[in-house]
Design a protein around this motif. Structure first.
Motif, PDB file in Angstrom:
ATOM      1  N   LEU A  21       4.951  24.458  -2.977  1.00 18.46           N
ATOM      2  CA  LEU A  21       5.144  25.339  -4.129  1.00 18.46           C
ATOM      3  C   LEU A  21       4.029  26.382  -4.201  1.00 18.46           C
ATOM      4  CD1 LEU A  21       6.859  25.979  -6.595  1.00 18.46           C
ATOM      5  CD2 LEU A  21       5.456  24.397  -7.921  1.00 18.46           C
ATOM      6  N   TYR A  22       2.805  25.977  -3.905  1.00 15.69           N
ATOM      7  CA  TYR A  22       1.681  26.923  -3.881  1.00 15.69           C
ATOM      8  C   TYR A  22       1.933  28.016  -2.842  1.00 15.69           C
ATOM      9  CZ  TYR A  22      -3.052  28.740  -3.169  1.00 15.69           C
ATOM     10  OH  TYR A  22      -4.143  29.565  -3.036  1.00 15.69           O
ATOM     11  N   LEU A  23       2.425  27.601  -1.660  1.00 20.32           N
ATOM     12  CA  LEU A  23       2.730  28.559  -0.596  1.00 20.32           C
ATOM     13  C   LEU A  23       3.792  29.559  -1.048  1.00 20.32           C
ATOM     14  CD1 LEU A  23       2.565  29.500   2.396  1.00 20.32           C
ATOM     15  CD2 LEU A  23       4.334  27.808   2.906  1.00 20.32           C
ATOM     16  N   ILE A  24       4.854  29.059  -1.681  1.00 18.23           N
ATOM     17  CA  ILE A  24       5.934  29.939  -2.133  1.00 18.23           C
ATOM     18  C   ILE A  24       5.437  30.911  -3.193  1.00 18.23           C
ATOM     19  CG2 ILE A  24       8.120  29.970  -3.419  1.00 18.23           C
ATOM     20  CD1 ILE A  24       8.861  27.378  -1.957  1.00 18.23           C
ATOM     21  N   LYS A  25       4.651  30.410  -4.130  1.00 19.30           N
ATOM     22  CA  LYS A  25       4.144  31.296  -5.184  1.00 19.30           C
ATOM     23  C   LYS A  25       3.226  32.369  -4.612  1.00 19.30           C
ATOM     24  CE  LYS A  25       4.527  28.162  -9.135  1.00 19.30           C
ATOM     25  NZ  LYS A  25       5.379  29.063  -9.930  1.00 19.30           N
ATOM     26  N   ARG A  26       2.337  31.962  -3.691  1.00 23.76           N
ATOM     27  CA  ARG A  26       1.393  32.924  -3.113  1.00 23.76           C
ATOM     28  C   ARG A  26       2.104  33.964  -2.243  1.00 23.76           C
ATOM     29  NH1 ARG A  26      -3.684  33.864  -4.613  1.00 23.76           N
ATOM     30  NH2 ARG A  26      -4.233  34.348  -2.445  1.00 23.76           N
ATOM     31  N   GLN A  27       3.107  33.512  -1.499  1.00 21.15           N
ATOM     32  CA  GLN A  27       3.743  34.398  -0.535  1.00 21.15           C
ATOM     33  C   GLN A  27       4.945  35.163  -1.091  1.00 21.15           C
ATOM     34  OE1 GLN A  27       2.489  35.013   2.509  1.00 21.15           O
ATOM     35  NE2 GLN A  27       0.810  33.622   2.024  1.00 21.15           N
ATOM     36  N   ILE A  28       5.522  34.693  -2.222  1.00 20.04           N
ATOM     37  CA  ILE A  28       6.722  35.357  -2.750  1.00 20.04           C
ATOM     38  C   ILE A  28       6.534  35.798  -4.201  1.00 20.04           C
ATOM     39  CG2 ILE A  28       9.190  35.136  -3.228  1.00 20.04           C
ATOM     40  CD1 ILE A  28       9.413  33.164  -0.957  1.00 20.04           C
ATOM     41  N   THR A  29       6.447  34.832  -5.117  1.00 21.00           N
ATOM     42  CA  THR A  29       6.519  35.177  -6.543  1.00 21.00           C
ATOM     43  C   THR A  29       5.298  35.953  -7.040  1.00 21.00           C
ATOM     44  OG1 THR A  29       5.625  33.000  -7.122  1.00 21.00           O
ATOM     45  CG2 THR A  29       8.017  33.232  -7.088  1.00 21.00           C
ATOM     46  N   TYR A  30       4.114  35.764  -6.408  1.00 22.81           N
ATOM     47  CA  TYR A  30       2.934  36.535  -6.810  1.00 22.81           C
ATOM     48  C   TYR A  30       2.758  37.805  -5.986  1.00 22.81           C
ATOM     49  CZ  TYR A  30       1.509  32.296  -9.333  1.00 22.81           C
ATOM     50  OH  TYR A  30       1.458  31.220 -10.182  1.00 22.81           O
ATOM     51  N   HIS A  31       3.679  38.022  -5.056  1.00 27.72           N
ATOM     52  CA  HIS A  31       3.581  39.185  -4.178  1.00 27.72           C
ATOM     53  C   HIS A  31       4.011  40.445  -4.919  1.00 27.72           C
ATOM     54  CE1 HIS A  31       3.973  41.637  -0.534  1.00 27.72           C
ATOM     55  NE2 HIS A  31       3.314  40.675   0.100  1.00 27.72           N
ATOM     56  N   ALA A  37       0.828  -1.205   0.000  1.00 30.06           N
ATOM     57  CA  ALA A  37       0.000   0.000   0.000  1.00 30.06           C
ATOM     58  C   ALA A  37       0.864   1.257   0.000  1.00 30.06           C
ATOM     59  CB  ALA A  37      -0.927   0.003   1.212  1.00 30.06           C
ATOM     60  N   SER A  38       2.004   1.186   0.687  1.00 29.49           N
ATOM     61  CA  SER A  38       2.887   2.357   0.752  1.00 29.49           C
ATOM     62  C   SER A  38       3.482   2.695  -0.609  1.00 29.49           C
ATOM     63  CB  SER A  38       4.016   2.116   1.759  1.00 29.49           C
ATOM     64  OG  SER A  38       5.000   1.236   1.226  1.00 29.49           O
ATOM     65  N   TRP A  39       3.564   1.700  -1.496  1.00 25.50           N
ATOM     66  CA  TRP A  39       4.093   1.974  -2.838  1.00 25.50           C
ATOM     67  C   TRP A  39       3.199   2.950  -3.601  1.00 25.50           C
ATOM     68  CZ3 TRP A  39       4.942  -3.888  -4.263  1.00 25.50           C
ATOM     69  CH2 TRP A  39       5.957  -4.397  -3.448  1.00 25.50           C
ATOM     70  N   VAL A  40       1.908   2.941  -3.265  1.00 24.28           N
ATOM     71  CA  VAL A  40       0.968   3.871  -3.893  1.00 24.28           C
ATOM     72  C   VAL A  40       0.839   5.153  -3.070  1.00 24.28           C
ATOM     73  CG1 VAL A  40      -1.413   4.204  -4.647  1.00 24.28           C
ATOM     74  CG2 VAL A  40      -0.321   1.959  -4.918  1.00 24.28           C
ATOM     75  N   ILE A  41       0.758   4.992  -1.751  1.00 19.12           N
ATOM     76  CA  ILE A  41       0.534   6.138  -0.866  1.00 19.12           C
ATOM     77  C   ILE A  41       1.718   7.108  -0.877  1.00 19.12           C
ATOM     78  CG2 ILE A  41       0.203   6.826   1.540  1.00 19.12           C
ATOM     79  CD1 ILE A  41      -1.271   4.128   1.928  1.00 19.12           C
ATOM     80  N   SER A  42       2.942   6.588  -0.852  1.00 21.61           N
ATOM     81  CA  SER A  42       4.130   7.450  -0.749  1.00 21.61           C
ATOM     82  C   SER A  42       4.252   8.464  -1.885  1.00 21.61           C
ATOM     83  CB  SER A  42       5.399   6.588  -0.668  1.00 21.61           C
ATOM     84  OG  SER A  42       5.425   5.886   0.553  1.00 21.61           O
ATOM     85  N   PRO A  43       4.211   8.027  -3.155  1.00 24.70           N
ATOM     86  CA  PRO A  43       4.325   9.030  -4.226  1.00 24.70           C
ATOM     87  C   PRO A  43       3.161  10.009  -4.271  1.00 24.70           C
ATOM     88  CG  PRO A  43       3.853   6.856  -5.140  1.00 24.70           C
ATOM     89  CD  PRO A  43       4.162   6.658  -3.692  1.00 24.70           C
ATOM     90  N   VAL A  44       1.943   9.532  -3.922  1.00 22.53           N
ATOM     91  CA  VAL A  44       0.783  10.433  -3.935  1.00 22.53           C
ATOM     92  C   VAL A  44       0.929  11.510  -2.865  1.00 22.53           C
ATOM     93  CG1 VAL A  44      -1.696  10.593  -3.527  1.00 22.53           C
ATOM     94  CG2 VAL A  44      -0.785   8.728  -4.916  1.00 22.53           C
ATOM     95  N   LEU A  45       1.263  11.083  -1.636  1.00 21.92           N
ATOM     96  CA  LEU A  45       1.436  12.052  -0.555  1.00 21.92           C
ATOM     97  C   LEU A  45       2.620  12.981  -0.826  1.00 21.92           C
ATOM     98  CD1 LEU A  45       0.736  10.079   2.750  1.00 21.92           C
ATOM     99  CD2 LEU A  45      -0.635  11.851   1.695  1.00 21.92           C
ATOM    100  N   GLY A  46       3.703  12.419  -1.363  1.00 17.57           N
ATOM    101  CA  GLY A  46       4.853  13.255  -1.701  1.00 17.57           C
ATOM    102  C   GLY A  46       4.491  14.340  -2.699  1.00 17.57           C
ATOM    103  N   GLY A  47       3.696  13.967  -3.704  1.00 13.86           N
ATOM    104  CA  GLY A  47       3.268  14.940  -4.709  1.00 13.86           C
ATOM    105  C   GLY A  47       2.379  16.023  -4.119  1.00 13.86           C
ATOM    106  N   ILE A  48       1.477  15.627  -3.223  1.00 12.77           N
ATOM    107  CA  ILE A  48       0.579  16.596  -2.589  1.00 12.77           C
ATOM    108  C   ILE A  48       1.355  17.583  -1.718  1.00 12.77           C
ATOM    109  CG2 ILE A  48      -1.280  16.856  -0.890  1.00 12.77           C
ATOM    110  CD1 ILE A  48      -2.424  14.197  -1.930  1.00 12.77           C
ATOM    111  N   ILE A  49       2.293  17.064  -0.933  1.00 13.68           N
ATOM    112  CA  ILE A  49       3.082  17.938  -0.053  1.00 13.68           C
ATOM    113  C   ILE A  49       3.942  18.898  -0.866  1.00 13.68           C
ATOM    114  CG2 ILE A  49       4.901  17.984   1.708  1.00 13.68           C
ATOM    115  CD1 ILE A  49       3.830  15.251   2.653  1.00 13.68           C
ATOM    116  N   ALA A  50       4.600  18.385  -1.911  1.00  9.74           N
ATOM    117  CA  ALA A  50       5.432  19.245  -2.755  1.00  9.74           C
ATOM    118  C   ALA A  50       4.601  20.337  -3.425  1.00  9.74           C
ATOM    119  CB  ALA A  50       6.153  18.408  -3.808  1.00  9.74           C
ATOM    120  N   ALA A  51       3.424  19.958  -3.936  1.00 12.76           N
ATOM    121  CA  ALA A  51       2.546  20.936  -4.576  1.00 12.76           C
ATOM    122  C   ALA A  51       2.086  22.002  -3.580  1.00 12.76           C
ATOM    123  CB  ALA A  51       1.339  20.228  -5.185  1.00 12.76           C
ATOM    124  N   SER A  52       1.835  21.584  -2.345  1.00 15.45           N
ATOM    125  CA  SER A  52       1.399  22.532  -1.313  1.00 15.45           C
ATOM    126  C   SER A  52       2.487  23.547  -0.984  1.00 15.45           C
ATOM    127  CB  SER A  52       0.987  21.773  -0.042  1.00 15.45           C
ATOM    128  OG  SER A  52      -0.061  20.868  -0.311  1.00 15.45           O
TER     129      SER A  52
END
Length: 381
Positions: free
Chosen positions: A200-210, A183-198
């Motif tokens: 990046l969204y934070l950085i864009k909202r707080q820095i690059t779009y500022h 199960a971790s073979w599926v969960i790990s990449p999905v969670l990793g992608g969600i965390i990384a996207a989150s």
């Protein structure tokens, strides 16, 4: 005529490189054989330990060639590090992690994949672990040759499961635990992608779009660096050092927080000083993430060396202890020579065969700049 000479020269260079690599690995293997032969004079079947040591070294080389790319690939792909610099940093910190925090004791069946109580014969247990190690190493070798980054932990788990079933039947396996790992073979990449996207969204909202990008970067970047150090410090204390010290999660979290605060106080004036000399654009702000990426490559490599060296030498340690004690054991003390075998093998595998996978992770999965690479490193941690 000139074209033929150039063609011959271009063929000679790769040949010399291959000869050097094979010669170095041969010397490494000979040193292992000579040393193991010397220390195994008191056991009945020294050839078994010599064979296991060579396979363990082979496994370590494959781990260096394949798995370490995950630690430095993002930094290389974003051009925060050159390929050569990444290899040097990873080799040094992988070795340090393996030797310093590789641990004194490892539970060879800690994930409960098989029940060693069902293996009564010590020789059968030795061959079981040897087969598991050899199978995992061959698979990693095949994956590396195709440029496919794979998990060494999953490879070893599969090897132990397969060899265990062959030795003791299907009842030897703990299928519930194995199901969780699958199960971790599926969960790990999905969670990793969600965390990384989150992130990046934070950085864009707080820095690059500022509206005031540089002013925002002065405030946010030191906090992001501190957060990275907090995550890494907590992780290394809990995982990388767990064999020499085993604190609670909250103790590790508190110590990690102290490191994070100290790094924040150091980085804040540095970031402010750099910010004064850069232009008000995304490419300039990107440069502020260079140092964090280099730190992440080093810290991830240290943590990886401390943990995943067990994938190469855990079964070898079990074989070593079983042969010297003539009984099937559940815990194996890891002598220094076994730790050095794992650390050296990982470093050689990375230096000789790692660049292909580093390029795959760093440039072929997705296009990376330093901000995206930083988010990947945080998500991986």
């Amino acid at each position: 005529m000139l074209k033929n000479k150039v063609f011959q020269f271009n063929n000679i260079q790769p040949m010399k490189s291959q000869i050097f690599k094979l010669s170095t690995l041969l010397v490494f293997g000979c040193i292992i054989v000579l040393y193991v032969n010397k220390i195994s004079s008191n056991i009945n079947q020294p050839y078994l330990l010599i064979t296991a040591a060579i396979i363990g070294a082979y496994m370590a080389i494959n781990i260096g060639a394949n798995d370490v790319a995950n630690n430095v690939g993002p930094a290389v792909g974003s051009k925060a590090l050159t390929l050569g610099g990444a290899i040097v940093i990873a080799a040094v910190f992988e070795s340090m992690g393996a030797i310093i925090a590789g641990g004194e004791v490892i539970n060879t069946v800690k994930k409960g994949i098989i029940d060693p109580a069902l293996i009564q014969n010590s020789n059968e247990f030795v061959w079981l672990m040897t087969a598991a190690l050899f199978a995992a190493a061959i698979w990693l070798n095949i994956a590396t040759s195709f440029g496919a980054p794979v998990s060494t932990t999953h490879s070893v788990v599969g090897g132990i499961l397969g060899a265990g079933i062959a030795a003791g039947g299907f009842e030897i396996a703990n299928w519930q635990v194995f199901g969780k790992i699958v199960a971790s073979w599926v969960i790990s990449p999905v969670l990793g992608g969600i965390i990384a996207a989150s992130f990046l969204y934070l950085i864009k909202r707080q820095i690059t779009y500022h509206r005031h990008m540089i002013r925002a970067a002065k405030k946010i970047v030191p906090l992001l660096i501190a957060a990275m150090i907090w995550v890494f410090a907590t992780y290394i204390i809990l995982k990388g050092l767990k064999k020499v010290w085993n604190p609670s999660f909250f103790t590790a979290l508190g110590i990690g927080c102290i490191f994070a605060i100290a790094v924040y106080l150091i980085c804040k004036p540095l970031v402010q000083r750099i910010s004064e000399s850069i232009q008000h654009q995304k490419e300039s702000v990107n440069e502020l993430f260079t140092l964090p990426l280099i730190l992440s490559a080093a810290l991830l490599s240290f943590a990886h060396g401390a943990n995943d060296v067990a994938n190469a030498i855990g079964p070898l340690a079990a074989i070593n202890e079983t042969l010297f004690n003539s009984e099937v054991i559940k815990q194996a003390t890891i002598p220094l020579w076994i730790l050095l075998t794992g650390a050296t093998g990982i470093a050689l595998g990375l230096a000789f065969y790692g660049p292909k996978l580093i390029r795959t992770v760093g440039t072929e999965i997705t296009e990376l700049d330093k901000m995206r690479a930083f988010c990947i490193a945080m998500a991986a941690a």
